[in-house]
Scaffold this motif. Structure first.
Motif, PDB file in Angstrom:
ATOM      1  N   ASP A   1       0.800  -1.212   0.000  1.00 55.87           N
ATOM      2  CA  ASP A   1       0.000   0.000   0.000  1.00 55.87           C
ATOM      3  C   ASP A   1       0.837   1.267   0.000  1.00 55.87           C
ATOM      4  N   CYS A   2       0.294   2.296  -0.647  1.00 58.94           N
ATOM      5  CA  CYS A   2       0.877   3.630  -0.529  1.00 58.94           C
ATOM      6  C   CYS A   2       0.806   4.073   0.923  1.00 58.94           C
ATOM      7  N   ALA A   3      -0.375   4.034   1.495  1.00 57.44           N
ATOM      8  CA  ALA A   3      -0.579   4.362   2.901  1.00 57.44           C
ATOM      9  C   ALA A   3      -1.599   3.393   3.471  1.00 57.44           C
ATOM     10  N   GLU A   4      -1.165   2.516   4.355  1.00 61.33           N
ATOM     11  CA  GLU A   4      -2.102   1.628   5.022  1.00 61.33           C
ATOM     12  C   GLU A   4      -3.072   2.439   5.879  1.00 61.33           C
ATOM     13  N   THR A   5      -4.266   1.919   6.046  1.00 63.24           N
ATOM     14  CA  THR A   5      -5.230   2.519   6.961  1.00 63.24           C
ATOM     15  C   THR A   5      -5.647   1.486   7.987  1.00 63.24           C
ATOM     16  N   PHE A   6      -6.064   1.968   9.137  1.00 59.65           N
ATOM     17  CA  PHE A   6      -6.494   1.037  10.179  1.00 59.65           C
ATOM     18  C   PHE A   6      -7.712   0.244   9.708  1.00 59.65           C
ATOM     19  N   ALA A   7      -8.676   0.941   9.122  1.00 60.96           N
ATOM     20  CA  ALA A   7      -9.901   0.275   8.687  1.00 60.96           C
ATOM     21  C   ALA A   7      -9.647  -0.682   7.533  1.00 60.96           C
ATOM     22  N   GLY A   8      -8.639  -0.382   6.707  1.00 59.04           N
ATOM     23  CA  GLY A   8      -8.364  -1.217   5.546  1.00 59.04           C
ATOM     24  C   GLY A   8      -7.451  -2.392   5.806  1.00 59.04           C
ATOM     25  N   SER A   9      -6.943  -2.518   7.025  1.00 56.56           N
ATOM     26  CA  SER A   9      -6.011  -3.613   7.344  1.00 56.56           C
ATOM     27  C   SER A   9      -6.779  -4.856   7.769  1.00 56.56           C
TER      28      SER A   9
ATOM     29  N   GLY B   1      -3.922  -5.987  -3.921  1.00 57.29           N
ATOM     30  CA  GLY B   1      -4.548  -7.175  -4.485  1.00 57.29           C
ATOM     31  C   GLY B   1      -5.980  -6.943  -4.909  1.00 57.29           C
ATOM     32  N   ASP B   2      -6.491  -5.743  -4.667  1.00 60.67           N
ATOM     33  CA  ASP B   2      -7.872  -5.431  -5.001  1.00 60.67           C
ATOM     34  C   ASP B   2      -7.990  -4.969  -6.453  1.00 60.67           C
ATOM     35  N   ASP B   3      -9.206  -5.004  -6.962  1.00 53.91           N
ATOM     36  CA  ASP B   3      -9.485  -4.589  -8.336  1.00 53.91           C
ATOM     37  C   ASP B   3      -9.792  -3.092  -8.372  1.00 53.91           C
ATOM     38  N   VAL B   4      -8.852  -2.287  -7.891  1.00 51.77           N
ATOM     39  CA  VAL B   4      -9.053  -0.840  -7.876  1.00 51.77           C
ATOM     40  C   VAL B   4      -8.832  -0.261  -9.275  1.00 51.77           C
ATOM     41  N   THR B   5      -9.295   0.957  -9.474  1.00 48.04           N
ATOM     42  CA  THR B   5      -9.105   1.651 -10.750  1.00 48.04           C
ATOM     43  C   THR B   5      -8.399   2.963 -10.459  1.00 48.04           C
TER      44      THR B   5
ATOM     45  N   MET C   1      -7.183   0.202 -18.764  1.00 50.51           N
ATOM     46  CA  MET C   1      -7.916   1.092 -17.878  1.00 50.51           C
ATOM     47  C   MET C   1      -7.860   2.511 -18.417  1.00 50.51           C
ATOM     48  N   GLY C   2      -9.015   3.172 -18.553  1.00 45.54           N
ATOM     49  CA  GLY C   2      -9.081   4.514 -19.088  1.00 45.54           C
ATOM     50  C   GLY C   2      -9.395   5.556 -18.036  1.00 45.54           C
ATOM     51  N   VAL C   3      -9.349   6.828 -18.435  1.00 45.82           N
ATOM     52  CA  VAL C   3      -9.609   7.923 -17.502  1.00 45.82           C
ATOM     53  C   VAL C   3     -11.003   7.795 -16.892  1.00 45.82           C
ATOM     54  N   GLY C   4     -11.977   7.378 -17.704  1.00 50.68           N
ATOM     55  CA  GLY C   4     -13.331   7.225 -17.188  1.00 50.68           C
ATOM     56  C   GLY C   4     -13.449   6.182 -16.098  1.00 50.68           C
ATOM     57  N   ASP C   5     -12.499   5.217 -16.047  1.00 53.97           N
ATOM     58  CA  ASP C   5     -12.544   4.156 -15.030  1.00 53.97           C
ATOM     59  C   ASP C   5     -12.108   4.641 -13.653  1.00 53.97           C
ATOM     60  N   LEU C   6     -11.411   5.784 -13.607  1.00 54.99           N
ATOM     61  CA  LEU C   6     -10.894   6.245 -12.320  1.00 54.99           C
ATOM     62  C   LEU C   6     -12.010   6.477 -11.305  1.00 54.99           C
ATOM     63  N   ARG C   7     -13.185   6.824 -11.771  1.00 53.04           N
ATOM     64  CA  ARG C   7     -14.303   7.092 -10.861  1.00 53.04           C
ATOM     65  C   ARG C   7     -14.908   5.811 -10.293  1.00 53.04           C
ATOM     66  N   ARG C   8     -14.619   4.680 -10.918  1.00 48.47           N
ATOM     67  CA  ARG C   8     -15.325   3.449 -10.554  1.00 48.47           C
ATOM     68  C   ARG C   8     -14.913   2.899  -9.198  1.00 48.47           C
ATOM     69  N   ASP C   9     -13.623   2.775  -8.957  1.00 48.16           N
ATOM     70  CA  ASP C   9     -13.174   2.183  -7.685  1.00 48.16           C
ATOM     71  C   ASP C   9     -11.810   2.753  -7.327  1.00 48.16           C
ATOM     72  N   TYR C  10     -11.800   4.012  -6.923  1.00 49.44           N
ATOM     73  CA  TYR C  10     -10.569   4.678  -6.493  1.00 49.44           C
ATOM     74  C   TYR C  10     -10.584   4.691  -4.972  1.00 49.44           C
ATOM     75  N   ALA C  11      -9.757   3.843  -4.356  1.00 42.10           N
ATOM     76  CA  ALA C  11      -9.853   3.615  -2.914  1.00 42.10           C
ATOM     77  C   ALA C  11      -8.637   4.067  -2.127  1.00 42.10           C
ATOM     78  N   SER C  12      -7.548   4.467  -2.778  1.00 44.27           N
ATOM     79  CA  SER C  12      -6.318   4.813  -2.068  1.00 44.27           C
ATOM     80  C   SER C  12      -6.518   6.038  -1.182  1.00 44.27           C
ATOM     81  N   ALA C  13      -5.912   5.997  -0.006  1.00 48.56           N
ATOM     82  CA  ALA C  13      -5.955   7.145   0.891  1.00 48.56           C
ATOM     83  C   ALA C  13      -4.960   8.225   0.492  1.00 48.56           C
ATOM     84  N   CYS C  14      -4.078   7.913  -0.455  1.00 45.49           N
ATOM     85  CA  CYS C  14      -3.068   8.895  -0.846  1.00 45.49           C
ATOM     86  C   CYS C  14      -2.740   8.762  -2.330  1.00 45.49           C
ATOM     87  N   ASP C  15      -1.780   7.921  -2.683  1.00 47.81           N
ATOM     88  CA  ASP C  15      -1.320   7.815  -4.066  1.00 47.81           C
ATOM     89  C   ASP C  15      -1.921   6.602  -4.773  1.00 47.81           C
TER      90      ASP C  15
END
Length: 477
Positions: A70-78, A397-401, A410-424
């Motif tokens: 991860d770029c930045a782990e989160t407590f809830a995401g661990s 390991g997740d199917d993030v976009t 993956m295209g620019v339009g996909d970024l809205r679908r599953d962007y979950a990172s807390a940082c980068d």
């Protein structure tokens, strides 16, 4: 290990310490760090020493490092699912690299401690409201409220507890049979299978199954394939936390970080005269320094002299983050400087951070840019006769976009679908496998080139850097 005495390892007094939180309650900070100083170590001295040996092998070209998470782990995401997903992705990538290039892969996670992030600005403004920036869950919360953004030292305790839980999962996964090579097919379960990388992996897994069946038929003991070695790492950013988790080994008398097997100094805290370099010089773990495009040869030597004065193989790694457009121009002079002064560092490429841009308010990276920086990293080392030691990646390991391109385009339009990172932005599972197959080909080419050079070399080993000029083809057209 004995608890640390702060005056032995701290070294911050009078030195500039960049990117440190402005803790509003110093009494609470003191209580928390005293608790951490008395807590059980998260990693063992023997494990840290073992990783140093393996990194030394990678520096000599006898192994390859895969460091990711991860770029930045989160407590809830661990969660258990998230941790196991990242581990499976790293194991799959390592399998691809090992099978394709015939080198052992040293597996190091950016996990179990990556809860703090440096930021370009100490504050964030939204409309008419300005609050402290989010510095990671170990410092404050991501929500844009005064309460969440207030630095809270109690979060350091939560970071330790969450790291301990993550490490328990890592050890159970790596040693309990989940990493058994006989289960390579099952590692793909739960991941998308309609991608070129997944299909290619399935074919590779079938080849390995047939190889294992042949080994069993020949009477080879399969138990050595039941477990794997896995190490943890994080950026040693928060000195209050890192000093509190430092322990002195009873036998050797040396100080070790008990919070991770490997710590690294980031691009924003690598001042050779700063508190981070001073603290890192006092611990015996393997350590790394991120090198951005502004790094000078003199700075590189300052890191080597402060952090690895004895030139111990595996002690020091350099993680290069130059950007695809600059790697071929800027890296050669650093590699040549290190080689000319007996520095035995392991060179890793971080092809993520130098290739970040923003689209619609979201940070992203192009897979092709990431790949091109890796390719440039290999080209430089091939031209100089030095060793490309490994990869340092932000992935999940997740199917993030979050990153563009890859096998699924993956295209620019996909970024809205599953962007979950807390940082980068991170590579997802499919993109990570795509990259592993392509890097395996680079490693195979590098091995073939080394073999030819070794056969033609006279008077010096092929692993020694070339003394002549740089390859004219280093610069990308």
């Amino acid at each position: 290990m004995n608890p640390t005495h702060s005056h032995v390892v701290d070294g911050r007094r009078g030195l500039p310490a960049a990117q440190q939180p402005e803790w509003p309650d110093q009494n609470a900070l003191r209580r928390i760090t005293e608790e951490l100083a008395a807590a059980s170590p998260l990693v063992l001295v023997e494990e840290c020493d073992r990783l140093r040996e393996l990194l030394g092998a990678a520096a000599r070209g006898e192994a390859f490092v895969l460091q990711g998470g991860d770029c930045a782990e989160t407590f809830a995401g661990s969660t258990a699912d998230a941790v196991q997903g990242t581990l499976r992705t790293l194991l799959q990538m390592a399998l691809v690299l090992t099978h394709g290039a015939s080198v052992p892969v040293v597996k190091v996670g950016r996990m179990a401690g990556q809860f703090a992030k440096p930021r370009s600005s100490r504050t964030e403004t939204r409309g008419a409201v300005t609050l402290p920036s989010y510095f990671g869950d170990a410092v404050n919360g991501l929500e844009f409220t005064p309460e969440a953004r207030r630095p809270d030292p109690a979060r350091l305790r939560t970071a330790y507890e969450t790291s301990a839980a993550t490490l328990n999962l890592v050890r159970a996964f790596a040693r309990g049979g989940s990493a058994d090579l006989h289960r390579v097919q099952s590692w793909n379960r739960g991941f998308l299978t309609d991608t070129p990388a997944a299909a290619r992996y399935e074919r590779l897994a079938g080849e390995i199954d047939r190889t294992l069946a042949f080994m069993r038929a020949c009477g080879v003991d399969p138990r050595q394939l039941h477990t794997t070695e896995f190490f943890t790492s994080h950026e040693g950013l928060l000195l209050d936390y890192e000093v509190a988790l430092t322990r002195v080994d009873r036998e050797s008398g040396r100080a070790y970080s008990a919070g991770a097997h490997l710590l690294w100094i980031g691009e924003r805290t690598r001042d050779p005269a700063g508190a981070h370099v001073e603290f890192f010089s006092r611990i015996a773990n393997p350590v790394a320094v991120k090198l951005g495009p502004s790094t000078t040869p003199d700075e590189l030597m300052a890191y080597a002299d402060r952090l690895d004065p004895d030139r111990t193989a595996g002690r020091l790694s350099f993680v290069v983050r130059m950007g695809r457009d600059r790697i071929r121009d800027l890296l050669p002079v650093l590699v040549e400087k290190a080689a000319g002064n007996g520095v035995r560092a392991c060179w890793l490429t971080d092809p993520m951070h130098g290739n970040t841009f923003t689209v619609g308010g979201r940070k992203t990276r192009r897979f092709d840019d990431v790949l091109d920086e890796v390719r440039g990293f290999f080209e430089v080392h091939r031209a100089l006769g030095s060793r490309p030691g490994g990869l340092h990646l932000e992935l999940t390991g997740d199917d993030v976009t979050e990153c563009l391109g890859g096998g699924r385009a993956m295209g620019v339009g996909d970024l809205r679908r599953d962007y979950a990172s807390a940082c980068d932005p991170r590579l997802n599972h499919s993109q990570s496998l795509d990259l592993a197959f392509l890097v395996a080909e680079m490693l195979q080419d590098a091995g073939e080139t080394t073999g030819r050079d070794a056969g033609a070399a006279t008077g010096r080993g092929a692993a020694q850097p070339a003394s002549g000029g740089r390859d004219a083809n280093l610069r990308r057209p």
